[in-house]
Write an enzyme that holds these catalytic residues in place. Structure first.
Site, PDB file in Angstrom:
ATOM      1  CB  CYS A  82     -72.446  66.605 -32.878  1.00  0.00           C
ATOM      2  SG  CYS A  82     -71.649  65.094 -33.815  1.00  0.00           S
ATOM      3  CB  CYS A 205     -69.774  53.329 -34.957  1.00  0.00           C
ATOM      4  SG  CYS A 205     -67.766  52.621 -34.968  1.00  0.00           S
ATOM      5  CB  SER A 206     -73.431  56.417 -33.563  1.00  0.00           C
ATOM      6  OG  SER A 206     -72.813  57.694 -34.243  1.00  0.00           O
ATOM      7  CG  HIS A 335     -75.289  60.978 -35.035  1.00  0.00           C
ATOM      8  ND1 HIS A 335     -75.301  62.004 -34.533  1.00  0.00           N
ATOM      9  CD2 HIS A 335     -74.190  61.382 -34.673  1.00  0.00           C
ATOM     10  CE1 HIS A 335     -74.826  63.333 -34.439  1.00  0.00           C
ATOM     11  NE2 HIS A 335     -73.798  62.635 -34.376  1.00  0.00           N
TER      12      HIS A 335
END
Lengths: 391, 470
Positions: A82, A205-206, A335
C-alpha cells in the site's frame, strides 16, 4: 541528511476514484498523467523519467509507456504494497534531487474492479501453503480487541470509537467530488453494518476502487519557473519491519511499529518536534477503522491510550484541532492501492494551495501523508511531509 | 513376547445427533449420535492425534516402524504413514507402511507390527483411522462414525501380550467400494451375515480356541467388530459368549469407525483391564482376524494422555445436517468469491517438512528466544545462524488477540484466527479449530492439533491449528 526543501511538486492530477467499469488501468493512467501535465503547463515530452507505482495492475514500465506512448524514456515500476504510490513519488524525488533528471513524473494506478473479487487479489509466490488465509480486515481487526482490553474500553465503547472514525471520513468525503462515496453515513448505520471480521463491520473497511493519481517533480530552486505556488517536499520516509510482532510476545497489537519509525524519521527530516501542533493536516492509511485509531498514537498525534478519547472529542474532524483525512480517506475516497499515496499527496497539494473548496482547511502550512502496507505485525510504512513554503 | 506397550484413541470433537437424519429425511433413525471428523480432519490427522495421545511424551526416537491402517487414505498413490511419522517426529530410519482396502486393515497392521517386533524391531507404532462415506439417507450414513486409535507394539513394558492370533481368509462380497465409488455398497444383509460375517468369525474363533485349548468363558473381554450393533450381539451369543463379555461397540456415541473400530474398542477395553485378563479381538472383512491378548501387571502403570471416556465427554453435538453435508463434500455449495488457493509447492513443502509436519521452530542460542517459523536471523537479538531446533507441538499457549473472519473461505465459517503465545516464549498467528467463536477470548488457553489446511492440485496440505484444550 534530508530531502527537505530539495524538490517541489509543480503539477498534479487525480482521477475520480470508484468503479470505472468503462476504463482500463491504461485509460486511468492517461487521465491522471494528462491532468498533471495540464496543471503544470507542460507537454508529454517535457518529462524526462517516470516512476510508475502499481501493486498488481501491470508489470514493468511498459504498463505506463504503452498507454502514454512515451518515446523511449526511462520508466521504473515500483511495488511496495500500500506504500506503492508514495514510494514511486519518493524515488522520483530522489532522482531529481540527485540531478539525474530535471523533471520527473510519479504516477500510481490500480484497477481493482476487473478481478470479480472484493478487495485486492495478489497471487503470492509459490510457498508451502501454511500461511494462514485470513482476509485483510481480519488481519487489522486483531488491533481492536487488544486495544480495547489494554485501555479498558468495553466492546460497545470500542465499536463506537471505530464507527466515529468511519463517520468522520464519510462526512469529509461527502464534500469531495472525486471521492468514491460522496454521502454522509449516520453512526447507527455504521454501527449496524454486517460483520466481516469481528468486531469490524463492512462500514469499518475502506472502499474498493479503481483510480490513478500523478505528480510532476522538479528541483526546489526551479519550481517557481513553473508555477507561483509549488508545494515543497519536507520529508520522505519508507520503513520495512522485521515481522517481530508475529513472532515475539512483546508486541501487544495496540501499535504498528513501522508507523512509529517512519514518523520519527520524517519528523527528523522536516525538523518537527511536536507533530500535533506543527502538522496542519494529515492523510493517513485508514484501510480499516482500528488502523486509523492506532496511527494517531503512532504518529504522535495522540498520547498512548488517548486516541480513542481524541476521536470522540472531534480532534481529527475537518474543523478539529488536527484534521485527518480531509478528503475522505481510503474509507470514502476509495483505495486503488498503487494510486492511494499520490491521492493523499493530491489533497495536500490542493489544501496547501487553497484549492480544496468546501473542504478547505484554514491556512495550512504542513501536510502529512501516511501509507501502511502489509499487516499490523509486519508492514511497510511510508510517511511524506509537504509544505507551502521553503525553510 | 511381543505385545501392546502403549495405546490411545482419538474421537473427533464434533458429533451428529442421529435425530438430525430423521429431521432431514423424515425416516426413523438409530438412537444416539455419531462422531464426525471436522472438515479439516481426515484419516491422517486423526491417526496423528491418536498417536500423540498414545505416545503421551514417549520419545518417538524409539520407533522402528510406523504403520497406518485405513480404508479412507487421502491418496490412492502416496503413502500416508510417512506423513504420520513425520508429524510425530519419528526418526527417518523407520519402516513405514499403509494397510488399506479392507476393514481388517487395523488388525492386519497390528499383526504385521507384531511380526516386525518378533523379527528384531524395538517398537512399532500402529495407527488406525477411518472416515468412511455413507450415501445420504442410507443406513451407512447412520451407522458410520469417524475415529482413530493407536497402539505401540514392542517387547519391553508390555501391557498386553499377544498370546496367539489367527486369520481366516474368505473372499465374499459383503461391503465394498470399487476404485471409483464414493460410497460404501453392500450386498443383501441376510447373505452378508449368514454366509459372510457369522461363518468367518466362527471359523477364526474355533481355530484359535482349539489351538489354545480355551472356550468363551476363559475370555474376559470380547472385542468384536460387526456390521451393526445387532449382529455383534447375535454373533457373540451364538458363539457361546455372555452379553457382559462383549466390549461396547460405541455405536450410540461414535458409530462404526471402519478399520479403526476394533482398535478403538480395544483401547477402551485396555483402559479398564485388570492384570491377568484375557482380551480376544476379532475383526471382519473378506475374512476374519482373531488376536488373543493377556493383560500384564504393567497395565496399571500406563495411561494415555486422554482416555476414551474423556474424549466421549468432550464434544459438541449441535451440528446440523447441512453442515455435515458441507464437511463431507456431499453438496455443491456456491463457491467463495475469492480465487482458489494455489497448490502448495513441493520443494517448499520438502524444505519445511520438519517445521510444518513435526511443528519445529527454532530457538536462538544467544538470547534463548523461541521463534516459529524457524529463522536464520534471530527476531530478538539478530544473531545470525545460531539457532537450535525447537519443537512447539506439545507446548500450551494463550491467546494474545484474535479475530472472527467472515470473509475468508471456509467449509465452517466464520474462521477464527488467533495470535497465540506459547508458554516459555514464541508466538504464532494461526487458525483455530474445534472452537466456539463466541467463547474465544484474550487469555484463553489453547493447544496445537494436526490438521489439513486445504487440498489443491491433488495435494493435501497438512499443518497445525490451535484449539481450546479438550
Amino acid at each position: 541528511m534530508s530531502i527537505r526543501d530539495k524538490v517541489a511538486v509543480i503539477g498534479m492530477g487525480c482521477t475520480s476514484f470508484g468503479e470505472h467499469w468503462d476504463k482500463s488501468a491504461g485509460d486511468l493512467l492517461v487521465e491522471a498523467a494528462y491532468e498533471a501535465l495540464a496543471d503544470a503547463n507542460l507537454e508529454p515530452d517535457d518529462i524526462q523519467a517516470y516512476w510508475l507505482g502499481t501493486c498488481a495492475s501491470g508489470w514493468a514500465g511498459i504498463s505506463l509507456s504503452e498507454p502514454l506512448k512515451i518515446q523511449y524514456r526511462p520508466v521504473t515500476r515500483v511495488e511496495n504494497f500500500c506504500a506503492t504510490g508514495t514510494d514511486a513519488f519518493r524515488n522520483a524525488c530522489y532522482a531529481v534531487a540527485a540531478g539525474a533528471y530535471d523533471i520527473a513524473m510519479a504516477i500510481g494506478v490500480e484497477k481493482l474492479k476487473d478481478s470479480g473479487y472484493s478487495g485486492l487479489v495478489i497471487t503470492p509466490p509459490p510457498g508451502d501453503g501454511t500461511a494462514p488465509n485470513y482476509s485483510a480486515p481480519a488481519a487489522f481487526s486483531l488491533l481492536a480487541p487488544a486495544y480495547f482490553k489494554k485501555y479498558g474500553l468495553d466492546p460497545e465503547t470500542g465499536k463506537k470509537v471505530l464507527a466515529r472514525i468511519a463517520y468522520k471520513n464519510h462526512k469529509n468525503g461527502a464534500l469531495n467530488p472525486r471521492a468514491q462515496f460522496r454521502a454522509e453515513v449516520p453512526m447507527e448505520k455504521i454501527l449496524q453494518s454486517p460483520i466481516v471480521a469481528a468486531p469490524l463491520g463492512i462500514m469499518d473497511c475502506s472502499g474498493v476502487a479503481d483510480g490513478s493519481a500523478a505528480a510532476i517533480i522538479v528541483r526546489a530552486e526551479d519550481a517557481l519557473k513553473y508555477r507561483k505556488d509549488p508545494v515543497y517536499v519536507k520529508a520522505l520516509s519508507v520503513v520495512c519491519g522485521p515481522g517481530h510482532g508475529a513472532m515475539h510476545q512483546d508486541f501487544d497489537f495496540t501499535s504498528i511499529k513501522e508507523t512509529c519509525y517512519a514518523g520519527l524519521d520524517a519528523y527528523r527530516q522536516a525538523g518537527i518536534t511536536n507533530p500535533r501542533k506543527e502538522i496542519s493536516m494529515a492523510e493517513v492509511h485508514d484501510c480499516f477503522t482500528p488502523t486509523e485509531l492506532v496511527i494517531y498514537e503512532d504518529l504522535g498525534f495522540s498520547g498512548r491510550g488517548r486516541s480513542w478519547r481524541d476521536v470522540l472529542d472531534g480532534v481529527f474532524d475537518l474543523d478539529g484541532e488536527l484534521p485527518v483525512n480531509p478528503d475522505g480517506g481510503l474509507k470514502s475516497f476509495g483505495h486503488p492501492i498503487g494510486a492511494s499515496g499520490l491521492r493523499m499527496l493530491f489533497e495536500m497539494y490542493l489544501q496547501l494551495r487553497g484549492e480544496a473548496g468546501a473542504r478547505q482547511i484554514d491556512n495550512p502550512k504542513l501536510g502529512l501523508t501516511h501509507n501502511l502496507g502489509g499487516f499490523p505485525w509486519e508492514s511497510v510504512c511510508s510517511v511524506c511531509i509537504v509544505g507551502r513554503e521553503l525553510g | 513376547m511381543a505385545g501392546i506397550t502403549a495405546y490411545g484413541a482419538y474421537i473427533p470433537f464434533n458429533r451428529l445427533e442421529r435425530r438430525r437424519l430423521t429431521e432431514a429425511f423424515d425416516e426413523p433413525a438409530l438412537p444416539g449420535e455419531k462422531a464426525v471428523a471436522n472438515y479439516d480432519e481426515d484419516s491422517v490427522t486423526m491417526a496423528v492425534e491418536a498417536a500423540r495421545n498414545c505416545l503421551n511424551g514417549l520419545p518417538p526416537g524409539g520407533l522402528d516402524g510406523v504403520y497406518f491402517a485405513t480404508t479412507t487414505p487421502p491418496y490412492r498413490e502416496k503413502q500416508s504413514a510417512t506423513t504420520i511419522g513425520a508429524a510425530l517426529d519419528a526418526p527417518e530410519l523407520v519402516r513405514t507402511a499403509d494397510f488399506t482396502s479392507t476393514l481388517r486393515a487395523g488388525s492386519a497392521a497390528l499383526l504385521a507390527a507384531a511380526d516386525t517386533v518378533n523379527s528384531g524391531a524395538r517398537s512399532v507404532l500402529v495407527t488406525a483411522a477411518d472416515c468412511r462415506p455413507g450415501a445420504a439417507g442410507g443406513q451407512f450414513e447412520q451407522l458410520f462414525g469417524d475415529a482413530a486409535a493407536a497402539l505401540v507394539i514392542g517387547k519391553e513394558n508390555v501391557l498386553a501380550e499377544i498370546e496367539d492370533s489367527c486369520t481366516v481368509a474368505g473372499d465374499v462380497i459383503t461391503q465394498w467400494r470399487e476404485a471409483e465409488d464414493r460410497y460404501v455398497r453392500t450386498w443383501e444383509e441376510r447373505f452378508v451375515i449368514n454366509r459372510g460375517y457369522t461363518p468367518l468369525v466362527a471359523g477364526a474363533l474355533t481355530a484359535i480356541a482349539g489351538r489354545n485349548g480355551i472356550s468363551p468363558r476363559d475370555i474376559d473381554r470380547l472385542v468384536l467388530s460387526a456390521p451393526s450393533p445387532r449382529y455383534q450381539t447375535a454373533a457373540a451369543l451364538s458363539l457361546g459368549f455372555q452379553k457382559q463379555q462383549i466390549q461396547d461397540g460405541l455405536f450410540d456415541t461414535v458409530g462404526i469407525a471402519g478399520a479403526a473400530h476394533a482398535p478403538l474398542m480395544l483401547t477402551a477395553a485396555l483402559e479398564r483391564a485388570e492384570p491377568g485378563e484375557r482380551i480376544l479381538l476379532v475383526t471382519f472383512g473378506e475374512g476374519a482376524d482373531a488376536i488373543l491378548f493377556r493383560v500384564t501387571e504393567k497395565i496399571k502403570q500406563f495411561h494415555p494422555r486422554r482416555n476414551t471416556t474423556a474424549y466421549l465427554q468432550s464434544r459438541k453435538n449441535s451440528m446440523n445436517y447441512q453442515t455435515y453435508l458441507r464437511w463431507k463434500n456431499m453438496l455443491d455449495f456456491e463457491p467463495p468469491r475469492r480465487p482458489d488457493p494455489d497448490r502448495p509447492s513441493a520443494p517448499a513443502m520438502w524444505r519445511n517438512a520438519k517445521n510444518n509436519l513435526a511443528f519445529y521452530g527454532s530457538r536462538c542460542n544467544n538470547c534463548g528466544t523461541p521463534q516459529i517459523p524457524a529463522q536464520r536471523v534471530c527476531v530478538h537479538c539478530r544473531t545470525k545462524d545460531q539457532m537450535s531446533p525447537y519443537r512447539f507441538a506439545g507446548i500450551a499457549a494463550r491467546i494474545a488477540t484474535y479475530t472472527i473472519d467472515y470473509l475468508t473461505f471456509s467449509q465452517d465459517p466464520p474462521t477464527v484466527f488467533a495470535v497465540i503465545d506459547f508458554a516459555g516464549g514464541g508466538r504464532l498467528l494461526c487458525e483455530m479449530t474445534d472452537c466456539d467463536p463466541a467463547a474465544v477470548a484474550i487469555g484463553m488457553e489453547v493447544e496445537m492439533t494436526f490438521r489439513r489446511l486445504f487440498k489443491a492440485g491433488g495435494i493435501h496440505n497438512y499443518y497445525w491449528k490451535a484449539m481450546p484444550g479438550r
